[in-house]
Scaffold this motif. Structure first.
Motif, PDB file in Angstrom:
ATOM      1  N   ARG A 204      57.099 -18.591  86.386  1.00  0.00           N
ATOM      2  CA  ARG A 204      55.717 -18.761  85.889  1.00  0.00           C
ATOM      3  C   ARG A 204      55.748 -18.895  84.162  1.00  0.00           C
ATOM      4  NH1 ARG A 204      51.352 -14.107  87.093  1.00  0.00           N
ATOM      5  NH2 ARG A 204      52.442 -12.236  86.039  1.00  0.00           N
ATOM      6  N   ASP A 205      56.762 -18.995  83.686  1.00  0.00           N
ATOM      7  CA  ASP A 205      56.791 -18.989  82.288  1.00  0.00           C
ATOM      8  C   ASP A 205      58.182 -19.539  82.100  1.00  0.00           C
ATOM      9  OD1 ASP A 205      56.118 -18.806  79.912  1.00  0.00           O
ATOM     10  OD2 ASP A 205      56.538 -16.747  79.472  1.00  0.00           O
ATOM     11  N   GLU A 236      49.922 -25.912  77.721  1.00  0.00           N
ATOM     12  CA  GLU A 236      49.315 -24.756  77.829  1.00  0.00           C
ATOM     13  C   GLU A 236      48.147 -24.442  78.752  1.00  0.00           C
ATOM     14  OE1 GLU A 236      49.030 -22.812  73.732  1.00  0.00           O
ATOM     15  OE2 GLU A 236      48.891 -25.026  73.151  1.00  0.00           O
ATOM     16  N   LEU A 237      48.330 -23.034  79.364  1.00  0.00           N
ATOM     17  CA  LEU A 237      47.231 -22.827  80.379  1.00  0.00           C
ATOM     18  C   LEU A 237      46.912 -21.486  80.269  1.00  0.00           C
ATOM     19  CD1 LEU A 237      46.041 -23.631  83.192  1.00  0.00           C
ATOM     20  CD2 LEU A 237      48.142 -22.912  84.273  1.00  0.00           C
ATOM     21  N   ALA A 238      45.684 -21.383  80.351  1.00  0.00           N
ATOM     22  CA  ALA A 238      44.989 -19.944  80.327  1.00  0.00           C
ATOM     23  C   ALA A 238      43.837 -19.781  81.332  1.00  0.00           C
ATOM     24  CB  ALA A 238      44.496 -19.406  78.980  1.00  0.00           C
ATOM     25  N   VAL A 239      44.199 -19.051  82.358  1.00  0.00           N
ATOM     26  CA  VAL A 239      42.959 -18.638  83.279  1.00  0.00           C
ATOM     27  C   VAL A 239      42.067 -17.326  82.677  1.00  0.00           C
ATOM     28  CG1 VAL A 239      42.459 -18.242  85.609  1.00  0.00           C
ATOM     29  CG2 VAL A 239      44.733 -19.481  85.111  1.00  0.00           C
ATOM     30  N   ALA A 240      41.369 -17.786  81.851  1.00  0.00           N
ATOM     31  CA  ALA A 240      40.736 -16.845  81.090  1.00  0.00           C
ATOM     32  C   ALA A 240      39.842 -15.963  81.904  1.00  0.00           C
ATOM     33  CB  ALA A 240      39.591 -17.508  80.260  1.00  0.00           C
ATOM     34  N   SER A 241      39.346 -16.251  83.061  1.00  0.00           N
ATOM     35  CA  SER A 241      38.661 -15.307  83.841  1.00  0.00           C
ATOM     36  C   SER A 241      39.745 -14.564  84.680  1.00  0.00           C
ATOM     37  CB  SER A 241      38.049 -16.239  85.152  1.00  0.00           C
ATOM     38  OG  SER A 241      39.062 -17.195  85.793  1.00  0.00           O
ATOM     39  N   PHE A 244      45.197 -14.402  82.175  1.00  0.00           N
ATOM     40  CA  PHE A 244      46.361 -14.811  82.326  1.00  0.00           C
ATOM     41  C   PHE A 244      46.511 -16.118  81.675  1.00  0.00           C
ATOM     42  CE2 PHE A 244      48.875 -17.851  84.846  1.00  0.00           C
ATOM     43  CZ  PHE A 244      50.262 -17.039  84.600  1.00  0.00           C
ATOM     44  N   SER A 245      47.747 -16.051  81.016  1.00  0.00           N
ATOM     45  CA  SER A 245      48.091 -17.364  80.207  1.00  0.00           C
ATOM     46  C   SER A 245      49.477 -17.728  80.399  1.00  0.00           C
ATOM     47  CB  SER A 245      47.804 -17.638  78.697  1.00  0.00           C
ATOM     48  OG  SER A 245      48.490 -16.327  78.201  1.00  0.00           O
ATOM     49  N   THR A 246      49.972 -18.674  80.187  1.00  0.00           N
ATOM     50  CA  THR A 246      51.426 -19.245  80.297  1.00  0.00           C
ATOM     51  C   THR A 246      51.582 -20.748  79.797  1.00  0.00           C
ATOM     52  OG1 THR A 246      53.487 -19.354  81.858  1.00  0.00           O
ATOM     53  CG2 THR A 246      51.331 -20.286  82.789  1.00  0.00           C
ATOM     54  N   ASP A 268      51.518 -16.178  72.712  1.00  0.00           N
ATOM     55  CA  ASP A 268      50.989 -16.519  74.055  1.00  0.00           C
ATOM     56  C   ASP A 268      50.407 -17.903  74.184  1.00  0.00           C
ATOM     57  OD1 ASP A 268      51.730 -14.050  75.095  1.00  0.00           O
ATOM     58  OD2 ASP A 268      49.837 -13.221  74.287  1.00  0.00           O
ATOM     59  N   ALA A 269      50.407 -18.678  75.161  1.00  0.00           N
ATOM     60  CA  ALA A 269      49.832 -19.915  75.452  1.00  0.00           C
ATOM     61  C   ALA A 269      48.234 -19.764  75.531  1.00  0.00           C
ATOM     62  CB  ALA A 269      50.196 -20.696  76.774  1.00  0.00           C
ATOM     63  N   PHE A 270      47.604 -20.677  74.558  1.00  0.00           N
ATOM     64  CA  PHE A 270      46.189 -20.426  74.488  1.00  0.00           C
ATOM     65  C   PHE A 270      45.576 -18.881  74.194  1.00  0.00           C
ATOM     66  CE2 PHE A 270      43.654 -24.571  75.018  1.00  0.00           C
ATOM     67  CZ  PHE A 270      42.756 -24.363  74.146  1.00  0.00           C
TER      68      PHE A 270
END
Length: 451
Positions: A204-205, A236-241, A244-246, A268-270
């Motif tokens: 996942r990274d 770049e992906l960030a699930v801000a809620s 988590f980012s990767t 970190d990503a985003f």
């Protein structure tokens, strides 16, 4: 006074340092001799149309889009968000279950091996026991990780080849050969349960499973350009809620090249600072009330391997100049429509147009309620033939983005659309739509342009 040159700066302190990821390429300004002030040069963006003609676009709808508006884009976004949230929430437990399943199978093989060694005999029932342990491990691993990954066939392939040998030599009571094969089976299974194996095969990274393919959905797998796109794009992906980012991209071949040739991306990503910067640029679009998920996605060029030692990319994610997309998920389409209305009321729109890289690269006329090739836009925001039409939305920022004009409120121009229960926004800049072309970068390969 007309301006013949406008320099891009950050949007005040809130947007300092965004010239990379959040910037816009391909800015084209109209000739100053044309005699008309460029949009955003002052004046009221909500003002009346010029007196020499009617407005270019018909009034916006006031009764909202139907719940199933932009169904194709909604389905593609749902697939991306569901997988991203799985990585953010369920992945750690799924990996732990996988490793426990492998460990239990290894323990069974070790136990059977000890018994065979002690009794100097091997029975068919013992072969059945290790075969069943392998099948149980495959089933548990598949239940934990599929459909995101496919561990079941890998485990079964490893188990079956050892079981086949054991079934051949057990009837002969060839204990030495059976012990040798049980040792091989134990080592083979243990090797797929290590943290190193998991990090490489179920990573996942970076992410490079089906989520990566869904992020780059416009090209079908059979397209000859698919390999070039997936090999040349970094997301770049960030699930801000979910905090988590990767990254998502094809991994680099760390065994086949010199380490100094492999790009290095720090941080970190985003990260949270860039998330804050993009929210500021989006203005009223982020609507947290009833929001279920919030994602940030940026499409950038995957840094290539260095041609020589120490020439590989080395820097921070913002230096990759990724083009960002902001995604918000709500409980249902009706709630998303209400949040869209709130955002639209806080700014202004000028019709709808597709986020169409091919059209804008060729020089779109941005004709509002018609797609770049002249296809009409339906009431639900879908074009008759082509990509989804987005609201051309703009709003005022607290500070300007023009050198020497910081005492005036700046205007941010971008694209906004509702697709099912999602609100999506992209392309926000201090430059108006008609004054920039080719700004999409790797976004042209993203799922948002293919539906």
């Amino acid at each position: 006074m007309q301006r013949t040159r406008r320099a891009l700066l950050g949007v005040g302190a809130a947007l300092a340092g965004t010239a990379g990821c959040l910037g816009v390429e391909g800015v084209e300004y109209p000739d100053a001799a044309a005699g008309a002030d460029a949009p955003g040069d002052g004046g009221d963006p909500d003002g009346d149309p010029p007196e020499d003609g009617p407005p270019d676009d018909p009034p916006e709808q006031t009764d909202g889009d139907p719940p199933d508006a932009n169904a194709a884009l909604a389905a593609a976004t749902r697939a991306v968000v569901d997988d991203a949230v799985w990585f953010a929430t369920e992945y750690p437990e799924a990996v732990a279950t996988y490793r426990d399943a492998i460990a239990d199978a290894v323990a069974t093989v070790r136990s059977v091996r000890a018994t065979v060694d002690e009794e100097a005999a091997i029975a068919t029932e013992q072969v059945d026991a290790v075969a069943a342990a392998g099948e149980t491990a495959a089933d548990r691993a598949a239940e934990a990780l599929e459909p995101h990954f496919s561990p079941g066939p890998r485990i079964r392939a490893r188990v079956d080849r050892h079981v086949a040998v054991l079934r051949e030599f057990a009837p002969r009571n060839d204990v030495d050969r059976a012990l040798e094969e049980l040792d091989r089976m134990r080592r083979d299974l243990a090797s797929v349960g290590t943290s190193i194996y998991v990090e490489e095969e179920f990573s996942r990274d970076p992410i490079y499973n089906r989520l990566f393919r869904r992020l780059l959905a416009p090209l079908p797998p059979a397209d000859p350009e698919r390999g070039r796109v997936t090999g040349g794009t970094l997301v770049e992906l960030a699930v801000a809620s979910r905090d988590f980012s990767t990254f998502a991209h094809r991994p680099y071949d760390r065994d086949g090249v010199d380490r100094d040739r492999i790009p290095r991306i720090y941080g970190d990503a985003f990260d949270s600072e860039r998330q804050r910067e993009l929210r500021a640029r989006l203005g009223p679009i982020p609507q947290s009330e009833d929001r279920v998920e919030e994602l940030f996605v940026a499409f950038a060029r995957r840094p290539p391997l260095g041609t020589r030692r120490r020439e590989a990319f080395e820097g921070w994610p913002r230096e990759l100049d990724g083009v960002p997309v902001h995604v918000q998920r709500y409980p249902d389409a009706e709630t998303a429509e209400a949040r869209l209305s709130t955002a639209l009321d806080a700014g202004a729109t000028e019709g709808r147009a597709p986020v169409d890289p091919e059209a804008t690269l060729a020089g779109s006329d941005f004709s509002g309620n018609a797609s770049a090739d002249g296809n009409a836009t339906d009431a639900d925001g879908e074009t008759d033939d082509g990509p989804t039409a987005w609201h051309r939305f703009y709003h005022r920022e607290a500070e300007g983005e023009r050198y020497g004009f910081d005492e005036h409120a700046g205007v941010q121009y971008g694209y906004l659309v509702r697709a099912g229960e999602f609100l999506l926004a992209t392309g926000f800049s201090g430059d108006a739509w008609e004054e920039r072309t080719g700004w999409h970068g790797r976004l042209r390969h993203g799922w948002v342009t293919g539906a």
